[in-house]
Scaffold this active site. Structure first.
Site, PDB file in Angstrom:
ATOM      1  N   GLY A   1      56.466  23.567  23.577  1.00  0.00           N
ATOM      2  CA  GLY A   1      57.307  24.653  23.392  1.00  0.00           C
ATOM      3  C   GLY A   1      57.181  25.246  22.021  1.00  0.00           C
TER       4      GLY A   1
ATOM      5  N   TYR B   1      39.523  36.186  32.918  1.00  0.00           N
ATOM      6  CA  TYR B   1      40.090  37.325  32.423  1.00  0.00           C
ATOM      7  C   TYR B   1      39.569  37.756  30.877  1.00  0.00           C
ATOM      8  CZ  TYR B   1      44.295  39.917  30.905  1.00  0.00           C
ATOM      9  OH  TYR B   1      45.241  40.996  30.497  1.00  0.00           O
ATOM     10  N   ASP B   2      39.373  36.578  30.180  1.00  0.00           N
ATOM     11  CA  ASP B   2      39.169  36.994  28.970  1.00  0.00           C
ATOM     12  C   ASP B   2      37.874  37.543  28.775  1.00  0.00           C
ATOM     13  OD1 ASP B   2      41.573  35.536  28.604  1.00  0.00           O
ATOM     14  OD2 ASP B   2      40.593  33.915  27.107  1.00  0.00           O
TER      15      ASP B   2
ATOM     16  N   ASN C   1      59.724  34.460  34.224  1.00  0.00           N
ATOM     17  CA  ASN C   1      60.086  32.844  34.564  1.00  0.00           C
ATOM     18  C   ASN C   1      61.420  32.446  33.844  1.00  0.00           C
ATOM     19  OD1 ASN C   1      57.967  32.184  36.188  1.00  0.00           O
ATOM     20  ND2 ASN C   1      57.274  30.655  35.099  1.00  0.00           N
TER      21      ASN C   1
ATOM     22  N   ASN D   1      51.328  40.578  24.382  1.00  0.00           N
ATOM     23  CA  ASN D   1      52.371  40.226  25.520  1.00  0.00           C
ATOM     24  C   ASN D   1      53.376  41.206  25.549  1.00  0.00           C
ATOM     25  OD1 ASN D   1      51.245  37.598  24.454  1.00  0.00           O
ATOM     26  ND2 ASN D   1      52.059  36.641  26.234  1.00  0.00           N
TER      27      ASN D   1
HETATM   28  P1  NAD Z   1      50.106  43.872  36.931  1.00  0.00           P
HETATM   29  O1  NAD Z   1      49.428  43.025  37.537  1.00  0.00           O
HETATM   30  O2  NAD Z   1      51.846  44.356  37.032  1.00  0.00           O
HETATM   31  O3  NAD Z   1      49.442  45.414  37.034  1.00  0.00           O
HETATM   32  C1  NAD Z   1      48.106  45.522  37.298  1.00  0.00           C
HETATM   33  C2  NAD Z   1      47.716  46.509  38.347  1.00  0.00           C
HETATM   34  O4  NAD Z   1      46.450  46.825  38.929  1.00  0.00           O
HETATM   35  C3  NAD Z   1      48.502  46.217  39.657  1.00  0.00           C
HETATM   36  O5  NAD Z   1      49.353  47.127  40.125  1.00  0.00           O
HETATM   37  C4  NAD Z   1      47.370  45.852  40.802  1.00  0.00           C
HETATM   38  O6  NAD Z   1      47.603  46.052  42.054  1.00  0.00           O
HETATM   39  C5  NAD Z   1      46.168  46.678  40.115  1.00  0.00           C
HETATM   40  N1  NAD Z   1      44.968  45.931  40.505  1.00  0.00           N
HETATM   41  C6  NAD Z   1      44.385  44.850  40.221  1.00  0.00           C
HETATM   42  N2  NAD Z   1      42.978  44.826  40.601  1.00  0.00           N
HETATM   43  C7  NAD Z   1      42.784  45.894  41.111  1.00  0.00           C
HETATM   44  C8  NAD Z   1      41.434  46.685  41.721  1.00  0.00           C
HETATM   45  N3  NAD Z   1      40.237  45.900  41.869  1.00  0.00           N
HETATM   46  N4  NAD Z   1      41.514  47.889  41.947  1.00  0.00           N
HETATM   47  C9  NAD Z   1      42.844  48.668  41.894  1.00  0.00           C
HETATM   48  N5  NAD Z   1      43.834  48.125  41.505  1.00  0.00           N
HETATM   49  C10 NAD Z   1      43.864  46.821  41.019  1.00  0.00           C
HETATM   50  O7  NAD Z   1      49.993  43.778  35.346  1.00  0.00           O
HETATM   51  P2  NAD Z   1      50.315  44.827  33.823  1.00  0.00           P
HETATM   52  O8  NAD Z   1      51.036  43.705  33.036  1.00  0.00           O
HETATM   53  O9  NAD Z   1      50.860  46.036  34.363  1.00  0.00           O
HETATM   54  O10 NAD Z   1      49.099  44.884  33.454  1.00  0.00           O
HETATM   55  C11 NAD Z   1      48.167  46.153  33.400  1.00  0.00           C
HETATM   56  C12 NAD Z   1      46.986  46.201  32.369  1.00  0.00           C
HETATM   57  O11 NAD Z   1      47.547  45.937  31.220  1.00  0.00           O
HETATM   58  C13 NAD Z   1      46.173  45.017  32.790  1.00  0.00           C
HETATM   59  O12 NAD Z   1      44.729  45.605  32.829  1.00  0.00           O
HETATM   60  C14 NAD Z   1      46.386  43.953  31.831  1.00  0.00           C
HETATM   61  O13 NAD Z   1      45.152  43.173  31.719  1.00  0.00           O
HETATM   62  C15 NAD Z   1      46.543  44.752  30.616  1.00  0.00           C
HETATM   63  N6  NAD Z   1      47.422  43.848  29.827  1.00  0.00           N
HETATM   64  C16 NAD Z   1      48.737  43.576  30.054  1.00  0.00           C
HETATM   65  C17 NAD Z   1      49.251  42.780  29.210  1.00  0.00           C
HETATM   66  C18 NAD Z   1      50.983  42.391  29.585  1.00  0.00           C
HETATM   67  O14 NAD Z   1      51.583  41.736  28.653  1.00  0.00           O
HETATM   68  N7  NAD Z   1      51.701  42.896  30.470  1.00  0.00           N
HETATM   69  C19 NAD Z   1      48.825  42.130  28.062  1.00  0.00           C
HETATM   70  C20 NAD Z   1      47.358  42.628  27.990  1.00  0.00           C
HETATM   71  C21 NAD Z   1      46.958  43.529  28.788  1.00  0.00           C
HETATM   72  N1  UDP Z   2      55.092  29.282  29.501  1.00  0.00           N
HETATM   73  C1  UDP Z   2      56.017  28.438  29.459  1.00  0.00           C
HETATM   74  N2  UDP Z   2      56.716  28.200  30.416  1.00  0.00           N
HETATM   75  C2  UDP Z   2      56.725  29.182  31.448  1.00  0.00           C
HETATM   76  C3  UDP Z   2      55.794  30.085  31.414  1.00  0.00           C
HETATM   77  C4  UDP Z   2      54.761  30.323  30.403  1.00  0.00           C
HETATM   78  O1  UDP Z   2      56.340  27.602  28.476  1.00  0.00           O
HETATM   79  O2  UDP Z   2      57.426  29.143  32.499  1.00  0.00           O
HETATM   80  C5  UDP Z   2      54.197  29.398  28.283  1.00  0.00           C
HETATM   81  C6  UDP Z   2      52.733  29.367  28.431  1.00  0.00           C
HETATM   82  O3  UDP Z   2      52.315  28.292  28.588  1.00  0.00           O
HETATM   83  C7  UDP Z   2      52.335  30.261  27.261  1.00  0.00           C
HETATM   84  C8  UDP Z   2      53.368  31.172  26.849  1.00  0.00           C
HETATM   85  O4  UDP Z   2      54.577  30.625  27.601  1.00  0.00           O
HETATM   86  O5  UDP Z   2      52.135  29.301  26.059  1.00  0.00           O
HETATM   87  C9  UDP Z   2      53.018  32.677  27.380  1.00  0.00           C
HETATM   88  O6  UDP Z   2      52.579  32.516  28.743  1.00  0.00           O
HETATM   89  P1  UDP Z   2      52.378  34.019  29.662  1.00  0.00           P
HETATM   90  O7  UDP Z   2      51.623  33.211  30.903  1.00  0.00           O
HETATM   91  O8  UDP Z   2      53.494  34.799  29.748  1.00  0.00           O
HETATM   92  O9  UDP Z   2      51.254  34.692  28.850  1.00  0.00           O
HETATM   93  P2  UDP Z   2      49.954  34.263  27.931  1.00  0.00           P
HETATM   94  O10 UDP Z   2      49.713  32.838  28.067  1.00  0.00           O
HETATM   95  O11 UDP Z   2      48.771  34.723  29.134  1.00  0.00           O
HETATM   96  O12 UDP Z   2      50.194  34.828  26.829  1.00  0.00           O
END
Ligand code: NAD
Ligand code: UDP
Ligand code: UDP
Length: 325
Positions: free
Chosen positions: A211, A149-150, A194, A178
């Protein structure tokens, strides 16, 4: 633009959590919206209420394959976002970020369309600088469980800037921190969903590690407003720009607030911390504030209450299987 002309906007990942909110906002702003999604983590339920709208269209398509459509603007959100989802098939996650970016950039190049990339705070990895400004290059493990992902998202940023320099594309890169709210997937393992689901069911709240790790949580409506404002900036503003809420909480504090707001009888339990879990995360939003005249307006308690309402509704037996809200 001609009178009565509706801007045609493509949203990849439009059936996901953020994408469905963005589609809704663009429709209410008077756009024609094409939602492209392969439903990997998104659902038709997320967009069910938009389907009757004649200005809304859905195409099942995987962005790792070329896409030939005609639009004026592109928002590239396709990518699984929660750790359990993106680690399920890490090769596909990298392909979605990298091949997906190349295809969407190729499409934008052919159409001379403006294109937004949903980048992420994960480009900073486990940051050694706090809070994180856009100038920070990050601290990412290239071969760990989060790397697909990263590094995929980092490479996508590289591609966006290379298309900008090499082909003069109009790009907008937003680094999203987030974000939470209604239509988060109840089983995607993210901390807000969660904890709320566990609290509503009086199940133990699962804290990973001690935590004391922190995150800064942005309510979805604030985030969508920022994305829309970013897309409307002059062409010489490309980002990257941090988009998030700088109010920082430990995960333990989040658990306690969720218990309080739900009136839950849940107790806290401690489970092992996943490897490479970032210790601290907080956006420096000075740039977004200056350029977009934006800062979040929904505090954590207010946003959580709305999210709790959603999950309370979702968890009712009669709602099961219908997530259209
Ligand atoms: P999500 O998983 O709900 O949405 C992602 C969508 O992309 C889904 O509908 C999935 O079916 C679609 N998808 C995945 N792979 C695909 C592919 N190969 N072709 C077409 N569609 C595909 O996640 P989200 O939280 O809505 O995130 C949306 C975007 O924002 C992502 O790119 C994510 O990396 C980015 N983002 C989200 C957060 C957050 O906190 N929600 C934080 C940082 C970045
Ligand atoms: N986390 C937790 N309990 C859960 C789910 C997540 O303590 O049931 C923690 C996780 O280890 C992380 C933070 O909450 O430190 C945020 O997790 P999340 O998966 O939401 O997002 P990200 O780690 O990608 O920021
Ligand atoms: N592409 C696409 N739709 C288009 C134009 C291009 O999906 O309308 C894809 C195509 O797969 C191509 C990629 O975008 O390989 C990159 O396009 P670009 O024009 O940058 O490079 P090319 O590979 O065509 O030389």
């Amino acid at each position: 633009m001609a009178r009565g002309y509706r801007k045609r906007v493509l949203v990849t990942g439009g059936a996901g959590f953020l994408g469905s909110h963005l589609c809704e906002r663009l429709l209410s702003d008077g756009c024609d919206v094409l939602c492209v999604d392969n439903f990997y983590t998104g659902t038709k339920d997320n967009i069910a209420r938009l389907l009757p709208n004649p200005h809304f269209e859905v195409m099942r398509h995987d962005v790792t394959f070329p896409l030939y459509v005609e639009v004026d603007e592109i928002y590239n959100l396709a990518c699984p976002a929660s750790p359990i989802h993106y680690q399920h098939d890490p090769v596909q996650t990298t392909k979605t970020s990298v091949h997906g970016a190349i295809n969407m950039l190729g499409l934008a190049k052919r159409l001379k369309a403006k294109i937004f990339q949903a980048s992420t705070s994960e480009v900073y990895g486990d940051p050694t600088v706090h809070p994180q400004p856009e100038s920070y290059w990050g601290n990412v493990n290239p071969i760990g469980p989060r790397s697909c992902y990263d590094e995929g998202k980092r490479c996508a940023e590289t591609l966006f800037f290379d298309y900008y320099h090499q082909h003069g594309l109009r790009i907008k890169v937003g680094r999203i921190f987030n974000t939470y709210g209604p239509r988060m997937h109840p089983n995607d393992g993210r901390v807000v969903s969660n904890f709320i689901v566990q609290a509503l069911q009086n199940q133990p709240i699962t804290l990973y590690g001690d935590g004391n790790q922190s995150r800064s949580f942005c309510y979805v409506d604030d985030l969508i407003e920022a994305i829309i404002r970013l897309m409307a900036t002059p062409d010489d503003f490309t980002g990257p720009v941090n988009l998030g809420n700088p109010d920082e909480f430990t995960i333990r504090e989040l658990a306690e607030i969720v218990i309080e707001l739900t009136g839950s009888r849940s107790e806290l339990i401690f489970l092992p911390l996943p490897s490479d879990d970032p210790r601290q995360r907080q956006p420096d939003i000075t740039l977004a504030n200056e350029i977009l005249d934006w800062r979040p307006t929904t505090n954590l308690r207010a946003g959580l209450l709305r999210t709790i309402d959603y999950f309370s509704w979702l968890l009712q037996p009669e709602t099961a299987g219908n997530t259209s809200i």
